[in-house]
Structure formats: structure tokens, C-alpha cells
Write a protein that holds these residues in place. Structure first.
Motif, mmCIF file in Angstrom:
data_model
loop_
_atom_site.group_PDB
_atom_site.id
_atom_site.type_symbol
_atom_site.label_atom_id
_atom_site.label_comp_id
_atom_site.label_asym_id
_atom_site.label_seq_id
_atom_site.Cartn_x
_atom_site.Cartn_y
_atom_site.Cartn_z
ATOM 1 N N ASP A 71 0.274 -1.014 0.326
ATOM 2 C CA ASP A 71 -0.104 0.007 -0.158
ATOM 3 C C ASP A 71 0.915 1.038 0.218
ATOM 4 N N GLY A 72 2.333 1.196 0.274
ATOM 5 C CA GLY A 72 2.715 2.068 0.614
ATOM 6 C C GLY A 72 4.268 1.803 0.318
ATOM 7 N N LEU A 73 5.456 2.232 -0.103
ATOM 8 C CA LEU A 73 6.613 2.302 -0.259
ATOM 9 C C LEU A 73 8.187 3.177 0.737
ATOM 10 N N ILE A 74 8.983 2.556 0.710
ATOM 11 C CA ILE A 74 9.699 3.539 1.424
ATOM 12 C C ILE A 74 11.155 2.451 0.742
ATOM 13 N N GLU A 162 3.917 12.778 5.070
ATOM 14 C CA GLU A 162 2.720 12.389 4.132
ATOM 15 C C GLU A 162 2.661 11.522 3.490
ATOM 16 N N LEU A 163 3.690 10.641 3.766
ATOM 17 C CA LEU A 163 3.473 8.980 3.352
ATOM 18 C C LEU A 163 1.960 8.303 3.626
ATOM 19 N N ALA A 164 2.327 8.772 5.465
ATOM 20 C CA ALA A 164 1.116 8.080 6.229
ATOM 21 C C ALA A 164 -0.395 8.277 5.551
ATOM 22 N N LYS A 165 -0.532 10.141 5.087
ATOM 23 C CA LYS A 165 -1.284 10.534 4.746
ATOM 24 C C LYS A 165 -1.936 9.683 3.570
ATOM 25 N N LEU A 166 -1.079 9.722 2.128
ATOM 26 C CA LEU A 166 -1.302 9.004 0.881
ATOM 27 C C LEU A 166 -1.805 7.459 1.323
ATOM 28 N N MET A 167 -1.064 6.842 2.003
ATOM 29 C CA MET A 167 -1.417 5.761 2.354
ATOM 30 C C MET A 167 -2.969 5.420 2.898
#
Length: 211
Positions: A71-74, A162-167
Motif C-alpha cells: 500500500d506504500g513504499l519507502i 506525508e506518506l502515511a496520509k497518502l496511504m
């Protein structure tokens, strides 16, 4: 939700992995995501074989599947020759070109000098834009002197937020039903028509002549 971290560090311990872990912890603290780390160092041989025979090995196939389902990448790479490492680029060369489309991605890099910080903008951001990922605005670069200094923790927290909000935004389904959404759209359209009335130019001229 699943958060997958791709680390291209080569040494043990690795500053690249350290930055990846800090970014992952900050992001996971804001979401309910499970974190999985993909160490590219352990996949180097299988990545090379994939280029020559066209088939991923067992470990590489699992890593590619994890990235595709995330659901998200770093993604974090060390800087080699003023760009991302060859191992890092090779991994994203063998992944399906559509696998990252619309996927939130936080880009980060480590290097020995702050002079290489623009690698995030001239190398990593174009790469993931080409792959049609959704890249968070804040990218994180950590030079050797940044560890333990002011600034890095704040950048990590901002990027993770920012990533958490997008995810969470992309994974939360709309609470409105189809008819409810249609009714809302119809109401908005009606309000717009009521507010703005278009008068034909000929009618405007006729009104002026009658005065």
C-alpha cells in the motif's frame, strides 16, 4: 495495510538501512501498516540472473510480489557516482512497469557528503515519476554529518507523515453509496447553474437598445 521498505545498502551495518528503518518506524507509527523490509543486497545474484534468463528466482519473486502488493513504499539507496546505485536501479528495472502506478512512494538516499543531496531530485524522483508512482513531496537525504545533528529527525517525521496520509487516503473507501454520490453531484451542478446564468450576446444587445 502493508508498508514495504526497499533498502539498497551494501554494508552491515548500513546507514542506508538505518535511514530506512527510521522512516519505516515513523510511518508505521501513524498507520496500522505491517512493515516488510526488502534487502537488495541479498537479491543481487538473482537480479543478475533475471537479466540473463528472464525469470526471477524464489527470493526475488517474493520481493517483487511484496512491492507490487504494498500500500506504500519507502525506497532508500546509497549514492554511487552521483546517482542511485546500480543494484537499486536493477531491481526496479526487473519489476513490472505497471507495478508502481498510483502507489505512494517515499524516496530517500544516503551519502558521504551533503553535495550529493540533489540525487533525490535529478535521479530518484524522475525514475519513480516514469513508473507513475505517487511520490511524497518531502524526500530525505542523510549525509554522514547529519546523523545526530538537527534537521534529519524533522525531515524524517515530515516525510513519514506525508506518506502515511497518502496511504490512509488511498486505502479508505468512500462512505457514500453510488446514489448518494450522484445526488451530491447533481445538487452541486444545480447550485452552479443557479449561481451563474449565461445570457446570449444578442439578448444583451437588445436589452441595451431598449434603454
Amino acid at each position: 495495510m502493508r508498508l514495504v521498505v526497499v533498502s539498497a545498502g551494501l554494508s552491515v551495518p548500513s546507514s542506508t538501512r538505518l535511514l530506512a528503518d527510521r522512516l519505516a518506524a515513523a510511518t508505521a507509527g501513524r498507520t496500522s501498516a505491517e512493515v516488510e523490509v526488502v534487502e537488495l543486497r541479498d537479491l543481487a545474484v538473482e537480479i543478475a540472473h533475471n537479466f540473463t534468463n528472464g525469470f526471477p528466482g524464489r527470493k526475488l519473486a517474493a520481493a517483487l510480489a511484496a512491492v507490487t502488493a504494498a500500500d506504500g513504499l519507502i525506497v532508500v539507496t546509497p549514492v554511487f557516482s552521483a546517482s542511485y546505485s546500480g543494484l537499486f536501479k536493477s531491481f526496479f528495472d526487473v519489476i513490472d512497469p505497471d507495478a508502481l502506478a498510483g502507489k505512494p512512494v517515499l524516496i530517500a538516499a544516503t551519502g558521504g557528503s551533503a553535495r550529493h543531496s540533489l540525487v533525490l531530485e535529478h535521479a530518484l524522483r524522475p525514475l519513480f515519476s516514469y513508473l507513475r508512482a505517487v511520490i511524497v513531496p518531502t524526500a530525505v537525504y542523510a549525509a554522514s554529518e547529519d546523523w545526530g545533528a538537527e534537521g534529519l529527525p524533522e525531515r524524517i517525521e515530515r516525510a513519514a507523515g506525508e506518506l502515511a496520509k497518502l496511504m490512509t487516503g488511498l486505502s479508505t473507501p468512500s462512505t457514500q453509496s453510488g446514489p448518494a454520490r450522484a445526488e451530491k453531484a447533481e445538487t452541486a451542478e444545480k447550485a452552479e447553474k443557479d449561481e451563474f446564468t449565461v445570457v446570449p450576446f444578442a439578448d444583451q444587445l437588445a436589452a441595451l437598445a431598449a434603454r
